[in-house]
Motif scaffolding. Structure first.
Motif, PDB file in Angstrom:
ATOM      1  N   TRP B 328      -0.556  12.238 -20.205  1.00 55.79           N
ATOM      2  CA  TRP B 328      -0.683  10.867 -19.721  1.00 55.79           C
ATOM      3  C   TRP B 328       0.311  10.585 -18.604  1.00 55.79           C
ATOM      4  N   HIS B 329      -0.015   9.613 -17.780  1.00 55.34           N
ATOM      5  CA  HIS B 329       0.874   9.218 -16.687  1.00 55.34           C
ATOM      6  C   HIS B 329       0.443   7.856 -16.167  1.00 55.34           C
ATOM      7  N   TRP B 330       1.342   7.194 -15.513  1.00 55.76           N
ATOM      8  CA  TRP B 330       1.027   5.946 -14.812  1.00 55.76           C
ATOM      9  C   TRP B 330       0.910   6.230 -13.328  1.00 55.76           C
ATOM     10  N   GLU B 331       0.029   5.491 -12.677  1.00 54.63           N
ATOM     11  CA  GLU B 331      -0.049   5.564 -11.223  1.00 54.63           C
ATOM     12  C   GLU B 331       0.214   4.161 -10.675  1.00 54.63           C
ATOM     13  N   ILE B 332       1.002   4.080  -9.625  1.00 51.66           N
ATOM     14  CA  ILE B 332       1.297   2.797  -8.968  1.00 51.66           C
ATOM     15  C   ILE B 332       0.727   2.885  -7.554  1.00 51.66           C
ATOM     16  N   LEU B 333      -0.198   1.972  -7.255  1.00 52.98           N
ATOM     17  CA  LEU B 333      -0.996   2.082  -6.033  1.00 52.98           C
ATOM     18  C   LEU B 333      -0.772   0.855  -5.158  1.00 52.98           C
ATOM     19  N   PRO B 334       0.100   0.945  -4.146  1.00 48.87           N
ATOM     20  CA  PRO B 334       0.275  -0.204  -3.256  1.00 48.87           C
ATOM     21  C   PRO B 334      -0.836  -0.256  -2.214  1.00 48.87           C
ATOM     22  N   ARG B 335      -1.178  -1.454  -1.760  1.00 48.22           N
ATOM     23  CA  ARG B 335      -2.249  -1.606  -0.782  1.00 48.22           C
ATOM     24  C   ARG B 335      -1.724  -1.365   0.624  1.00 48.22           C
ATOM     25  N   THR B 336      -1.549  -0.097   0.958  1.00 51.56           N
ATOM     26  CA  THR B 336      -0.992   0.252   2.262  1.00 51.56           C
ATOM     27  C   THR B 336      -2.052   0.482   3.321  1.00 51.56           C
ATOM     28  N   SER B 337      -3.303   0.448   2.930  1.00 51.61           N
ATOM     29  CA  SER B 337      -4.350   0.576   3.941  1.00 51.61           C
ATOM     30  C   SER B 337      -5.606  -0.089   3.418  1.00 51.61           C
ATOM     31  N   ARG B 338      -6.580  -0.201   4.300  1.00 55.38           N
ATOM     32  CA  ARG B 338      -7.826  -0.852   3.985  1.00 55.38           C
ATOM     33  C   ARG B 338      -8.912   0.216   4.028  1.00 55.38           C
TER      34      ARG B 338
END
Lengths: 366, 366
Positions: B328-338
């Motif tokens: 298991w793992h967490w992913e952190i996804l910032p909105r750096t592109s469209r």
């Protein structure tokens, strides 16, 4: 739907991806106040590098429709294809490596969980973390000399030339043995990724078959092995008999809302008869297709108040020959929702509008 | 990278998905003027249904941390889990059908191109177009009684309780044999999908394993069959030795920028030791994890000027037991592109920031 608001799982018949259609989600705060409206990019380069007189601002044209007697890279054109000045991938290998026998696309048809063959295997890190120089070609199709943002503003005849240009570039790119797939796509509106406000499309040709196309190739090959038929042909037959998702049709093409699309109002445009390679389209068929795409885009504009959208082609890999299981088609994807943690994290997309309702609305606006 | 701006293909070691890292794309008009900044939803319900005193505005709580002597669904709580009032899926079957032997998740490990088993097979259309009532449970974790938008504003101790609550709900949901997977995710900012400005997470439990998790399960099972090791354990070992993508670490966890992520500055947080089920996390480890997540979110805020972002958990299917190949793992996804036509159409994502540069920037802001 058993009742009009009960949420429902739906399975995409080609890839097996499932989505949720949840009409009652439209009642929640902030939900579906309409699609994201499209805007021209607010930081366009001035003067526009795609306008006549600015040909020096793009790399040398590789295809153009020109007035007789005009010279390449000067004025006098009505459609122009040039290499992208900011390429995602670029030609960089003076002696391109021949592709693996059969091409990557063919080798991948029956599987998708295994890592695909990777160009330059071992060159940029063996095993776990593989890298490769991003070789390829990235082209821009400038669809008109007029500084218009909206492709639907072109006449049917002019838009037909765009759909012929796509074919001509696929044929030309297929001659490079280092390239395996050419992705053709269009961004309409800054919200859909357009960075210049002069209507244009893009073609990205790479040695790799992109993920979503590989999955369609694999799913359709599996369906063909099990049923002896093309899954897209079966979809076309089913949709034409059922009618509930048919948006419009012509003698050769049908536009339907996707049964299990990722976005509400997602439309697929498919040839009625089996054909796996877009390169095989005739001039006449390209004209018929262009007119249909334009009508669908117009209906989306009417129903969704000029949304940002993309259209893109799914076609067989370059030089794959005529495939019995694959069937090229265009998908038109309006920005009707904002994918969130569920979509990015799990791959499960939620739509608040049943495709049957979306089709009825689009039909009424054709 | 051979030189600092040459575009590069990279392959995700788990799923085989490839992406392009193209630093020179940052030079094009409109490119990466920073990430999408996050905003509170502009049409919040008033009064906030997640604030104390408004408990009547949510369905009955299923889990809460409360002051001694306070009653369910009244004030006196500091964390509360309630069913979503606008559920994507809902409990609707009074006599739930038992799952297929082995569970869907297990049956799917070795394949992903074939259509997954589908609940209610045949009920909503046999063959090509399959539908099923969207049964499941959709819950909201209200992380604090304070009307805060930012989860990083919680203390380490309070955020630890959130990561324990995730575990407790997974354990509770696993007791329902009709549910196969529980997706845990969080939307921070309207741009990342938040529809209410009071910080909260969501859990969507369904009879189906979502697409991206199925692909990770399939890819990791294949890697394990070939190498006899967990691919995530190998990633952790490689990253800890290499250091170029390490953002931060604790005794039990490591945060790294994704080698082939879909978005620039995408971060994965993994346990250093093998563990496939998030349900097995101890209270102490949840506290260590929460503090690390908070530090990473804080570094993203500093480097990307408070971007909209999501975090989500990838864990084994419910009741799958201890899997040797999954982690298991967490992913952190910032909105750096469209994402644009290329991404939506082909599945190929392009990032203008090499993960090694992103990691260096994040490290410098920890």
């Amino acid at each position: 739907m058993t009742d009009d608001t009960a949420p429902e799982f739906r399975r995409d018949p080609v890839t097996g991806r499932w989505v949720v259609v949840a009409p009652e989600r439209a009642a929640r705060p902030m939900a579906l106040r309409g699609a994201e409206p499209r805007h021209r990019p607010d930081r366009e380069r001035k003067p526009c590098p795609f306008c006549p007189g600015q040909e020096h601002d793009t790399p040398h044209e590789v295809y153009a429709l020109r007035d007789p007697g005009t010279a390449p890279d000067g004025p006098g054109w009505r459609l122009r294809v040039v290499p992208n000045k900011f390429p995602v991938a670029r030609a960089q290998d003076p002696s391109p490596r021949p592709p693996p026998p059969g091409g990557e696309g063919e080798k991948e048809h029956g599987r998708c969980s295994a890592p695909p063959p990777f160009p330059g295997e071992g060159a940029g890190g063996r095993g776990l973390f593989r890298t490769s120089p991003a070789s390829g070609r990235h082209e821009v199709v400038v669809e008109t000399a007029d500084h218009l943002a909206d492709p639907a503003a072109l006449s049917d005849g002019r838009l037909a030339e765009v759909f012929v240009a796509y074919r001509e570039r696929l044929v030309a790119l297929a001659a490079d043995p280092a390239l395996t797939y050419a992705a053709v796509f269009k961004n309409v509106g800054a919200e859909a990724g357009a960075s210049l406000g002069h209507t244009h499309s893009q073609i990205l040709a790479t040695p790799l078959v992109p993920d979503l196309v590989r999955r369609e190739l694999a799913g359709s090959a599996e369906y063909h092995a099990a049923n002896g038929r093309c899954v897209f042909c079966d979809i076309v037959a089913h949709e034409l008999a059922d009618r509930s998702r048919v948006v419009a049709e012509t003698p050769g093409f049908v536009a339907v809302t996707a049964f299990a699309g990722r976005f509400a109002y997602e439309v697929w445009v498919l040839p009625k008869h089996h054909t796996s390679r877009y390169e095989a389209i005739t001039d006449d068929a390209a004209g018929e297709l262009a007119a249909l795409m334009r009508r669908v885009a117009g209906a989306m504009d009417a129903v969704l108040a000029e949304p940002a959208y993309n259209w893109y082609l799914h076609t067989a890999p370059l030089r794959a020959g005529d495939l019995p299981h694959y069937h090229w088609h265009w998908e038109i994807l309006p920005r009707t929702s904002r994918p969130a943690g569920l979509e990015w994290g799990s791959g499960c997309f939620v739509s608040a509008v049943p495709p049957e309702r979306a089709a009825a609305e689009l039909r009424a606006s054709m």
